[in-house]
Design a protein around this motif. Structure first.
Motif, PDB file in Angstrom:
ATOM      1  N   ARG A 157      -0.642  -3.492  -0.455  1.00 51.24           N
ATOM      2  CA  ARG A 157      -0.843  -2.093   0.174  1.00 51.24           C
ATOM      3  C   ARG A 157      -2.300  -1.624   0.176  1.00 51.24           C
ATOM      4  NH1 ARG A 157       3.545   0.180  -3.718  1.00 51.24           N
ATOM      5  NH2 ARG A 157       5.547  -0.465  -2.710  1.00 51.24           N
ATOM      6  N   LEU A 158      -3.345  -2.336  -0.802  1.00 46.97           N
ATOM      7  CA  LEU A 158      -4.656  -1.625  -0.885  1.00 46.97           C
ATOM      8  C   LEU A 158      -5.585  -2.563  -0.188  1.00 46.97           C
ATOM      9  CD1 LEU A 158      -4.477  -1.231  -4.865  1.00 46.97           C
ATOM     10  CD2 LEU A 158      -3.909   0.478  -3.068  1.00 46.97           C
ATOM     11  N   HIS A 159      -6.757  -1.889   0.306  1.00 42.00           N
ATOM     12  CA  HIS A 159      -7.981  -2.541   0.636  1.00 42.00           C
ATOM     13  C   HIS A 159      -8.533  -3.201  -0.579  1.00 42.00           C
ATOM     14  CE1 HIS A 159     -11.793  -2.940   2.405  1.00 42.00           C
ATOM     15  NE2 HIS A 159     -11.276  -2.619   3.579  1.00 42.00           N
ATOM     16  N   PRO A 160      -9.015  -4.423  -0.185  1.00 41.30           N
ATOM     17  CA  PRO A 160      -9.954  -5.289  -1.007  1.00 41.30           C
ATOM     18  C   PRO A 160     -10.946  -4.378  -1.965  1.00 41.30           C
ATOM     19  CG  PRO A 160      -9.310  -6.649   0.625  1.00 41.30           C
ATOM     20  CD  PRO A 160      -9.082  -5.045   0.878  1.00 41.30           C
ATOM     21  N   ASN A 161     -11.567  -3.344  -1.035  1.00 38.61           N
ATOM     22  CA  ASN A 161     -12.533  -2.682  -1.676  1.00 38.61           C
ATOM     23  C   ASN A 161     -12.268  -1.378  -2.420  1.00 38.61           C
ATOM     24  OD1 ASN A 161     -14.423  -4.501  -0.461  1.00 38.61           O
ATOM     25  ND2 ASN A 161     -14.695  -3.253   1.397  1.00 38.61           N
ATOM     26  N   ASP A 162     -10.844  -1.253  -2.418  1.00 40.81           N
ATOM     27  CA  ASP A 162     -10.321   0.078  -3.055  1.00 40.81           C
ATOM     28  C   ASP A 162     -10.473  -0.320  -4.652  1.00 40.81           C
ATOM     29  OD1 ASP A 162      -9.170   2.326  -3.951  1.00 40.81           O
ATOM     30  OD2 ASP A 162      -7.423   2.440  -2.521  1.00 40.81           O
ATOM     31  N   GLN A 163     -11.666  -0.076  -5.300  1.00 38.75           N
ATOM     32  CA  GLN A 163     -11.638  -0.679  -6.462  1.00 38.75           C
ATOM     33  C   GLN A 163     -10.842   0.228  -7.516  1.00 38.75           C
ATOM     34  OE1 GLN A 163     -15.406  -2.144  -7.393  1.00 38.75           O
ATOM     35  NE2 GLN A 163     -15.404  -1.839  -9.822  1.00 38.75           N
ATOM     36  N   ARG A 164     -10.957   1.622  -7.412  1.00 41.54           N
ATOM     37  CA  ARG A 164     -10.413   2.409  -8.226  1.00 41.54           C
ATOM     38  C   ARG A 164      -8.834   2.279  -8.420  1.00 41.54           C
ATOM     39  NH1 ARG A 164      -7.968   7.670  -7.817  1.00 41.54           N
ATOM     40  NH2 ARG A 164      -8.608   7.821  -5.634  1.00 41.54           N
ATOM     41  N   ARG A 165      -7.945   2.018  -7.293  1.00 43.73           N
ATOM     42  CA  ARG A 165      -6.784   1.753  -7.310  1.00 43.73           C
ATOM     43  C   ARG A 165      -6.367   0.169  -7.844  1.00 43.73           C
ATOM     44  NH1 ARG A 165      -6.746   5.195  -2.555  1.00 43.73           N
ATOM     45  NH2 ARG A 165      -5.948   7.023  -3.263  1.00 43.73           N
ATOM     46  N   ILE A 166      -7.260  -0.765  -7.573  1.00 40.64           N
ATOM     47  CA  ILE A 166      -7.098  -2.054  -7.923  1.00 40.64           C
ATOM     48  C   ILE A 166      -7.167  -1.957  -9.482  1.00 40.64           C
ATOM     49  CG2 ILE A 166      -8.003  -4.255  -8.142  1.00 40.64           C
ATOM     50  CD1 ILE A 166      -8.784  -3.820  -5.120  1.00 40.64           C
ATOM     51  N   ILE A 167      -8.386  -1.483 -10.075  1.00 38.72           N
ATOM     52  CA  ILE A 167      -8.503  -1.195 -11.470  1.00 38.72           C
ATOM     53  C   ILE A 167      -7.302  -0.470 -12.107  1.00 38.72           C
ATOM     54  CG2 ILE A 167      -9.799  -0.328 -13.462  1.00 38.72           C
ATOM     55  CD1 ILE A 167     -12.205  -0.910 -11.871  1.00 38.72           C
ATOM     56  N   ARG A 168      -6.568   0.503 -11.306  1.00 33.90           N
ATOM     57  CA  ARG A 168      -5.525   0.877 -12.300  1.00 33.90           C
ATOM     58  C   ARG A 168      -4.413   0.179 -12.237  1.00 33.90           C
ATOM     59  NH1 ARG A 168      -3.639   3.968 -16.073  1.00 33.90           N
ATOM     60  NH2 ARG A 168      -1.745   5.531 -15.645  1.00 33.90           N
ATOM     61  N   GLY A 169      -4.080  -0.611 -11.021  1.00 40.13           N
ATOM     62  CA  GLY A 169      -3.086  -1.637 -11.133  1.00 40.13           C
ATOM     63  C   GLY A 169      -2.919  -2.650 -12.115  1.00 40.13           C
ATOM     64  N   LEU A 170      -4.265  -3.305 -12.207  1.00 42.66           N
ATOM     65  CA  LEU A 170      -4.583  -4.106 -13.367  1.00 42.66           C
ATOM     66  C   LEU A 170      -4.593  -3.494 -14.652  1.00 42.66           C
ATOM     67  CD1 LEU A 170      -7.607  -6.019 -11.925  1.00 42.66           C
ATOM     68  CD2 LEU A 170      -5.237  -6.914 -12.121  1.00 42.66           C
ATOM     69  N   GLU A 171      -4.766  -2.188 -14.890  1.00 45.29           N
ATOM     70  CA  GLU A 171      -4.805  -1.605 -16.028  1.00 45.29           C
ATOM     71  C   GLU A 171      -3.451  -1.472 -16.617  1.00 45.29           C
ATOM     72  OE1 GLU A 171      -7.195   2.110 -17.779  1.00 45.29           O
ATOM     73  OE2 GLU A 171      -5.900   2.619 -15.937  1.00 45.29           O
ATOM     74  N   VAL A 172      -2.368  -0.931 -15.799  1.00 48.73           N
ATOM     75  CA  VAL A 172      -1.238  -0.739 -16.142  1.00 48.73           C
ATOM     76  C   VAL A 172      -0.421  -1.976 -16.256  1.00 48.73           C
ATOM     77  CG1 VAL A 172       1.220   0.029 -14.952  1.00 48.73           C
ATOM     78  CG2 VAL A 172      -0.873   1.450 -14.820  1.00 48.73           C
ATOM     79  N   HIS A 173      -0.888  -3.159 -15.573  1.00 42.01           N
ATOM     80  CA  HIS A 173      -0.014  -4.298 -15.993  1.00 42.01           C
ATOM     81  C   HIS A 173      -0.594  -4.725 -17.367  1.00 42.01           C
ATOM     82  CE1 HIS A 173       0.410  -8.551 -15.849  1.00 42.01           C
ATOM     83  NE2 HIS A 173       1.501  -8.480 -15.278  1.00 42.01           N
ATOM     84  N   HIS A 174      -1.656  -4.512 -17.798  1.00 44.52           N
ATOM     85  CA  HIS A 174      -2.381  -4.944 -18.914  1.00 44.52           C
ATOM     86  C   HIS A 174      -1.502  -4.118 -20.071  1.00 44.52           C
ATOM     87  CE1 HIS A 174      -5.522  -5.839 -22.006  1.00 44.52           C
ATOM     88  NE2 HIS A 174      -5.573  -4.314 -22.100  1.00 44.52           N
ATOM     89  N   LEU A 175      -1.402  -2.835 -19.755  1.00 45.86           N
ATOM     90  CA  LEU A 175      -1.042  -2.241 -20.861  1.00 45.86           C
ATOM     91  C   LEU A 175       0.454  -1.956 -21.019  1.00 45.86           C
ATOM     92  CD1 LEU A 175      -2.906   1.346 -20.350  1.00 45.86           C
ATOM     93  CD2 LEU A 175      -3.290  -0.537 -22.052  1.00 45.86           C
ATOM     94  N   THR A 176       1.321  -2.224 -19.789  1.00 42.11           N
ATOM     95  CA  THR A 176       2.768  -2.229 -20.036  1.00 42.11           C
ATOM     96  C   THR A 176       3.564  -3.464 -19.803  1.00 42.11           C
ATOM     97  OG1 THR A 176       3.234  -2.010 -17.549  1.00 42.11           O
ATOM     98  CG2 THR A 176       2.706  -0.044 -18.863  1.00 42.11           C
ATOM     99  N   GLY A 177       2.677  -4.805 -19.274  1.00 44.25           N
ATOM    100  CA  GLY A 177       3.317  -5.919 -19.029  1.00 44.25           C
ATOM    101  C   GLY A 177       4.217  -5.936 -17.850  1.00 44.25           C
ATOM    102  N   GLU A 178       4.085  -5.158 -17.113  1.00 41.16           N
ATOM    103  CA  GLU A 178       4.846  -4.810 -15.763  1.00 41.16           C
ATOM    104  C   GLU A 178       3.906  -4.343 -14.638  1.00 41.16           C
ATOM    105  OE1 GLU A 178       8.889  -3.032 -15.840  1.00 41.16           O
ATOM    106  OE2 GLU A 178       8.561  -2.595 -17.768  1.00 41.16           O
ATOM    107  N   PRO A 179       4.469  -4.965 -13.164  1.00 42.65           N
ATOM    108  CA  PRO A 179       3.465  -4.510 -12.155  1.00 42.65           C
ATOM    109  C   PRO A 179       3.721  -2.882 -11.795  1.00 42.65           C
ATOM    110  CG  PRO A 179       5.063  -6.402 -11.655  1.00 42.65           C
ATOM    111  CD  PRO A 179       5.483  -5.812 -13.237  1.00 42.65           C
ATOM    112  N   LEU A 180       2.525  -2.294 -11.543  1.00 42.98           N
ATOM    113  CA  LEU A 180       2.817  -0.833 -11.413  1.00 42.98           C
ATOM    114  C   LEU A 180       3.619  -0.840 -10.094  1.00 42.98           C
ATOM    115  CD1 LEU A 180       1.621   1.980 -11.303  1.00 42.98           C
ATOM    116  CD2 LEU A 180      -0.240   1.265  -9.936  1.00 42.98           C
ATOM    117  N   SER A 181       3.855  -1.650  -9.122  1.00 49.05           N
ATOM    118  CA  SER A 181       4.648  -1.414  -7.964  1.00 49.05           C
ATOM    119  C   SER A 181       6.215  -1.295  -8.544  1.00 49.05           C
ATOM    120  CB  SER A 181       4.510  -2.497  -6.942  1.00 49.05           C
ATOM    121  OG  SER A 181       4.894  -3.853  -7.381  1.00 49.05           O
ATOM    122  N   SER A 182       6.366  -1.954  -9.297  1.00 45.85           N
ATOM    123  CA  SER A 182       7.744  -2.194  -9.779  1.00 45.85           C
ATOM    124  C   SER A 182       8.123  -0.868 -10.742  1.00 45.85           C
ATOM    125  CB  SER A 182       8.020  -3.241 -10.745  1.00 45.85           C
ATOM    126  OG  SER A 182       7.836  -4.313 -10.194  1.00 45.85           O
TER     127      SER A 182
END
Length: 314
Positions: A157-182
Motif C-alpha cells: 500500500r505504501l510508496h517506497p519513499n513514504d519513510q514515516r509510515r514505513i518506520i511506523r509499520g516496522l515499529e509496530v511489528h517490533h513492539l507487538t510482534g504482529e503486522p500493522l496491517s493485521s
C-alpha cells in the motif's frame, strides 16, 4: 473523535488515482448534493505546496467550499490519527449546517481510516525510530525491503519513499510482534456501521497515463521548480515527509545537481504512474468502494449521473 453511524452514513466519498479527474467530478457532485468538499489528500494538508499537490485553485474553492487543505506548515508532522480527528470534527460541522460532507481525494490510508476506524497502536519508540533512520541513511531502501518481509500487505500500500509510515509499520511489528496491517483489520469498524456512498473512479490505464504526463508538464509550466526552491530556502526547513512527496523529491534532486531537469521530469511521470497503480490496489481492496468506470468518452457529468443513480440519498 469517532463519528456515530448517522454522520458516517451521511457522508459521501469519491476516491481515485491521481489525474483521473476527481476535482471536476467532485465539484459537479457537490453542487447536485448541496455538499462541501473535504480533502482526502495527505499532501494537500501542507501550506506553500500548491503546484506539486495539484491543490484545488481559488476559483474551484470559491465554487464549492473546501476543507482539510492548508492545515500545517511544511516543517510540521501530521499523523493519520490527527487527520481523522480533524476530518470528523469538520464533517460534523458541515452536516450541522445542513450540508453533505463529500470526501474527495486519493490517499487510500486516509480513506480506509475514515471508513473503518484508526488503530492507534503502541506509543512511539523514539530510540528505535532513530536506529531505523540511521540504517536508511547508510543503506537507502533497506527499510522498505524490511517492511516487505514483516508486513507485505502494508508494504504493497505504501510508496517506497513514504519513510514515516514505513518506520511506523516496522515499529509496530517490533513492539507487538504482529503486522500493522493485521492489527488494523482487527480494529476495523463493523460493516453495518459503514457508509454505502463510497466510490472510486477506475480509469483506462493508457488514458490515465497520458493525463499524468500532461499534468506533470503543466506543473512545470506553472512553476514547480520555483515552488520547490522556495521550500528549500524556508526556515524552519520542510520536513522529510513533505519533501518525499511526488514531484518534490525529484525536483530536490534536480536542484541539488543530482539530475537534469528533463531527467527529473521523466522520473516524476514514471513514479506517478507507479503511484497510481498502488492507489488502484488500495481502492480495489476496500470492499466498501464501488467502482465507477472512467473512459475518454465519459464526461464528468456522465460520471456524476451514475454516482447519483447508484448512491443512497435517503
Amino acid at each position: 473523535m469517532e463519528p456515530d453511524s448517522t454522520l458516517l452514513k451521511r457522508c459521501w466519498f469519491l476516491a481515485g488515482p491521481t489525474a483521473v479527474g476527481k476535482t471536476e467530478s467532485s465539484l459537479l457532485l457537490a453542487e447536485r448534493l448541496d455538499a462541501e468538499v473535504l480533502s482526502l489528500d495527505s499532501m494537500a494538508i501542507y501550506r506553500e505546496m500548491d503546484i506539486g499537490t495539484a491543490k484545488p485553485g481559488v476559483d474551484e474553492q470559491q465554487r464549492v467550499p473546501h476543507h482539510l487543505i492548508d492545515l500545517i506548515d511544511p516543517h510540521e508532522e501530521f499523523s493519520t490519527a490527527e487527520y481523522v480527528r480533524v476530518a470528523w470534527e469538520t464533517a460534523a460541522n458541515v452536516a450541522s449546517r445542513g450540508k453533505v460532507p463529500l470526501f474527495v481525494g486519493g490517499t487510500g490510508l486516509y480513506l480506509r481510516s475514515l471508513l473503518r476506524g484508526v488503530f492507534e497502536g503502541p506509543d512511539a519508540d523514539w530510540d528505535y525510530r532513530r536506529q531505523l533512520e540511521a540504517r536508511e541513511t547508510e543503506e537507502p531502501g533497506i527499510l522498505y525491503r524490511l517492511l516487505r518481509e514483516v508486513d507485505p500487505v502494508l508494504a504493497a500500500r505504501l510508496h517506497p519513499n513514504d519513510q514515516r509510515r514505513i518506520i511506523r509499520g516496522l515499529e509496530v511489528h517490533h513492539l507487538t510482534g504482529e503486522p500493522l496491517s493485521s492489527l488494523q483489520q482487527q480494529a476495523a469498524r463493523l460493516p453495518e456501521d459503514r457508509s454505502s456512498n463510497v466510490f472510486w473512479l477506475h480509469p483506462e490505464r493508457e488514458w490515465l497515463y497520458e493525463r499524468i504526463d500532461r499534468r506533470v508538464d503543466q506543473m512545470i509550466e506553472q512553476g514547480l521548480v520555483e515552488e520547490v526552491q522556495n521550500l528549500l530556502r524556508r526556515t524552519p526547513p520542510a520536513s522529510r515527509t513533505a519533501m518525499q512527496g511526488l514531484g518534490y523529491k525529484e525536483m530536490v534532486d534536480h536542484l541539488e545537481g543530482k539530475a537534469a531537469l528533463e531527467e527529473a521530469i521523466e522520473q516524476i511521470k514514471t513514479r506517478t504512474r507507479q503511484f497510481a497503480k498502488r492507489q488502484h490496489t488500495w481502492f480495489r481492496n476496500l470492499e466498501e468502494c464501488q467502482e465507477i468506470k472512467v473512459t475518454a468518452k465519459r464526461s464528468p457529468s456522465d460520471l456524476v449521473d451514475e454516482l447519483l443513480q447508484r448512491g443512497d440519498r435517503s
